[in-house]
Design a protein around this motif. Sequence first.
Motif, PDB file in Angstrom:
ATOM      1  N   ILE A   9     -38.211  -3.704 -14.133  1.00 45.95           N
ATOM      2  CA  ILE A   9     -37.874  -5.032 -13.627  1.00 45.95           C
ATOM      3  C   ILE A   9     -38.798  -5.343 -12.453  1.00 45.95           C
ATOM      4  N   GLU A  10     -39.538  -6.426 -12.597  1.00 45.10           N
ATOM      5  CA  GLU A  10     -40.440  -6.899 -11.541  1.00 45.10           C
ATOM      6  C   GLU A  10     -40.127  -8.373 -11.300  1.00 45.10           C
ATOM      7  N   GLY A  11     -39.408  -8.643 -10.220  1.00 41.17           N
ATOM      8  CA  GLY A  11     -38.962 -10.012  -9.957  1.00 41.17           C
ATOM      9  C   GLY A  11     -37.956 -10.427 -11.008  1.00 41.17           C
ATOM     10  N   ASP A  12     -38.267 -11.501 -11.732  1.00 44.68           N
ATOM     11  CA  ASP A  12     -37.383 -11.994 -12.795  1.00 44.68           C
ATOM     12  C   ASP A  12     -37.807 -11.507 -14.176  1.00 44.68           C
ATOM     13  N   GLU A  13     -38.870 -10.703 -14.243  1.00 46.71           N
ATOM     14  CA  GLU A  13     -39.400 -10.262 -15.531  1.00 46.71           C
ATOM     15  C   GLU A  13     -39.048  -8.815 -15.827  1.00 46.71           C
ATOM     16  N   ARG A  57     -31.442   0.255 -24.256  1.00 46.62           N
ATOM     17  CA  ARG A  57     -32.379  -0.177 -23.215  1.00 46.62           C
ATOM     18  C   ARG A  57     -32.074   0.513 -21.894  1.00 46.62           C
ATOM     19  N   ILE A  58     -33.151   0.882 -21.195  1.00 48.67           N
ATOM     20  CA  ILE A  58     -33.083   1.466 -19.858  1.00 48.67           C
ATOM     21  C   ILE A  58     -33.834   0.503 -18.942  1.00 48.67           C
ATOM     22  N   PHE A  59     -33.195   0.076 -17.861  1.00 47.12           N
ATOM     23  CA  PHE A  59     -33.836  -0.824 -16.920  1.00 47.12           C
ATOM     24  C   PHE A  59     -34.104  -0.081 -15.619  1.00 47.12           C
ATOM     25  N   LEU A  60     -35.373  -0.037 -15.224  1.00 49.22           N
ATOM     26  CA  LEU A  60     -35.796   0.634 -14.003  1.00 49.22           C
ATOM     27  C   LEU A  60     -36.266  -0.403 -12.995  1.00 49.22           C
TER      28      LEU A  60
END
Length: 64
Positions: A9-13, A57-60
């Motif tokens: 996750i980078e900002g909203d993306e 899904r894995i969100f880092l």
Amino acid sequence: MCEANAYLIEGDEKKLIMEAVDTVDPEGEGITLVSIFGEQKFLKAHHIHALSLVDHRIFLKADG
């Protein structure tokens, strides 16, 4: 199959960083991802933000 795709996750993306992740291991100041194909990536100073197990899904997210 139980593997998941890992996203940063980078900002909203949400940027796909690895597919078919089998193992997520904390190591020192980061996280090592290993795919079912043996590919490895080390992400420095990142943490698990969220897991979506049904969607595989894995969100880092970067610390800080």
